[in-house]
Design a protein around this motif. Sequence first.
Motif, PDB file in Angstrom:
ATOM      1  N   PRO A  64       1.040   2.734   1.624  1.00  0.00           N
ATOM      2  CA  PRO A  64       0.818   3.235   2.987  1.00  0.00           C
ATOM      3  C   PRO A  64       1.220   4.702   3.102  1.00  0.00           C
ATOM      4  O   PRO A  64       2.184   5.138   2.460  1.00  0.00           O
ATOM      5  N   ASP A 136       8.551  -0.086   3.311  1.00  0.00           N
ATOM      6  CA  ASP A 136       7.156   0.117   3.697  1.00  0.00           C
ATOM      7  C   ASP A 136       6.207  -0.782   2.913  1.00  0.00           C
ATOM      8  O   ASP A 136       5.120  -1.113   3.383  1.00  0.00           O
ATOM      9  N   CYS A 137       6.635  -1.156   1.702  1.00  0.00           N
ATOM     10  CA  CYS A 137       5.750  -1.922   0.823  1.00  0.00           C
ATOM     11  C   CYS A 137       6.586  -2.796  -0.092  1.00  0.00           C
ATOM     12  O   CYS A 137       7.651  -2.388  -0.558  1.00  0.00           O
ATOM     13  N   LEU A 157       7.735  -8.939   4.581  1.00  0.00           N
ATOM     14  CA  LEU A 157       6.470  -8.935   5.323  1.00  0.00           C
ATOM     15  C   LEU A 157       6.697  -9.125   6.814  1.00  0.00           C
ATOM     16  O   LEU A 157       5.990  -8.538   7.641  1.00  0.00           O
ATOM     17  N   GLY A 160       7.093  -6.037   8.777  1.00  0.00           N
ATOM     18  CA  GLY A 160       5.985  -5.099   8.838  1.00  0.00           C
ATOM     19  C   GLY A 160       5.593  -4.460   7.526  1.00  0.00           C
ATOM     20  O   GLY A 160       4.695  -3.609   7.492  1.00  0.00           O
ATOM     21  N   SER A 161       6.251  -4.839   6.432  1.00  0.00           N
ATOM     22  CA  SER A 161       5.857  -4.316   5.127  1.00  0.00           C
ATOM     23  C   SER A 161       4.460  -4.802   4.765  1.00  0.00           C
ATOM     24  O   SER A 161       4.035  -5.882   5.195  1.00  0.00           O
ATOM     25  N   ILE A 162       3.745  -4.025   3.958  1.00  0.00           N
ATOM     26  CA  ILE A 162       2.529  -4.556   3.349  1.00  0.00           C
ATOM     27  C   ILE A 162       2.875  -5.039   1.945  1.00  0.00           C
ATOM     28  O   ILE A 162       3.869  -4.604   1.352  1.00  0.00           O
ATOM     29  N   ASP A 185      -4.215 -10.667   6.696  1.00  0.00           N
ATOM     30  CA  ASP A 185      -5.334  -9.777   6.401  1.00  0.00           C
ATOM     31  C   ASP A 185      -5.240  -9.399   4.926  1.00  0.00           C
ATOM     32  O   ASP A 185      -4.185  -8.927   4.472  1.00  0.00           O
ATOM     33  N   GLU A 201      -3.969  -6.527  -1.450  1.00  0.00           N
ATOM     34  CA  GLU A 201      -3.268  -5.802  -0.391  1.00  0.00           C
ATOM     35  C   GLU A 201      -3.193  -6.740   0.813  1.00  0.00           C
ATOM     36  O   GLU A 201      -4.212  -7.172   1.338  1.00  0.00           O
ATOM     37  N   ARG A 203      -1.569  -7.660   4.614  1.00  0.00           N
ATOM     38  CA  ARG A 203      -0.972  -7.162   5.847  1.00  0.00           C
ATOM     39  C   ARG A 203      -0.925  -8.291   6.875  1.00  0.00           C
ATOM     40  O   ARG A 203      -1.697  -9.239   6.803  1.00  0.00           O
ATOM     41  N   GLU A 204      -0.042  -8.145   7.835  1.00  0.00           N
ATOM     42  CA  GLU A 204       0.014  -9.071   8.982  1.00  0.00           C
ATOM     43  C   GLU A 204       0.130 -10.524   8.525  1.00  0.00           C
ATOM     44  O   GLU A 204      -0.562 -11.410   9.042  1.00  0.00           O
TER      45      GLU A 204
END
Length: 208
Positions: A64, A136-137, A157, A160-162, A185, A201, A203-204
């Motif tokens: 990100p 962040d990840c 996760l 909010g991490s991807i 996602d 990848e 997310r969410e």
Amino acid sequence: MSSPEAQAILDRFDVSRESREKIEIYVKLLLTWQQRINLIGPATVGSVWQRHVCDSLQLLPLLPSGTTRIAELGSGAGIPGLMLAMTADLEAYLYESNGKKAAFLREAARLTGTRATIFNIRLESLAGKTGVPRVDCVVARALAPLPLLLDYAAPFLSQGSIGLFHKGQDVDAELTEATKYWRMDVLKHASKCDSRGVILEIREATRV
């Protein structure tokens, strides 16, 4: 000085001169320790730049925007987590249950001047855990089937991490199974280093 193959891989991902020096120190240390403990598959020692360095660096453009902190689950030799941290000047939190591998990670971080905190714990102890570092990840490579991997990654996760996870040819079956327990996602990125590989990848991610 590294080989032409190594230079080509570093050029491909536009690695800075300072980071190249760190990666070369890391690879030399890895191959030295590999003679005593099994950090990477023995069959991949001769192709360490393609199989391991390239496999790590291909995550750089997927991080990100503005990433400063990452976590790696089942870090092992720090591929890709420690290598991403030394290349992109990130802070890394590395989780590894094997004491000897954790010792390697500490030495590699020290010699390369990489900001890394190593947690010598079993990933099962993270389940339901609160207070993990906010990153962040979160990354993992060849660690566990996706449903279990998401359980391990959930504390990160949920903040909010991807997730960026290396997967192989069974990725679609793993995704089908994971969607029974998770809503998420997902983007699939073809590996730049292995024709059979995929980077997921995620997310969410929330439990169903």
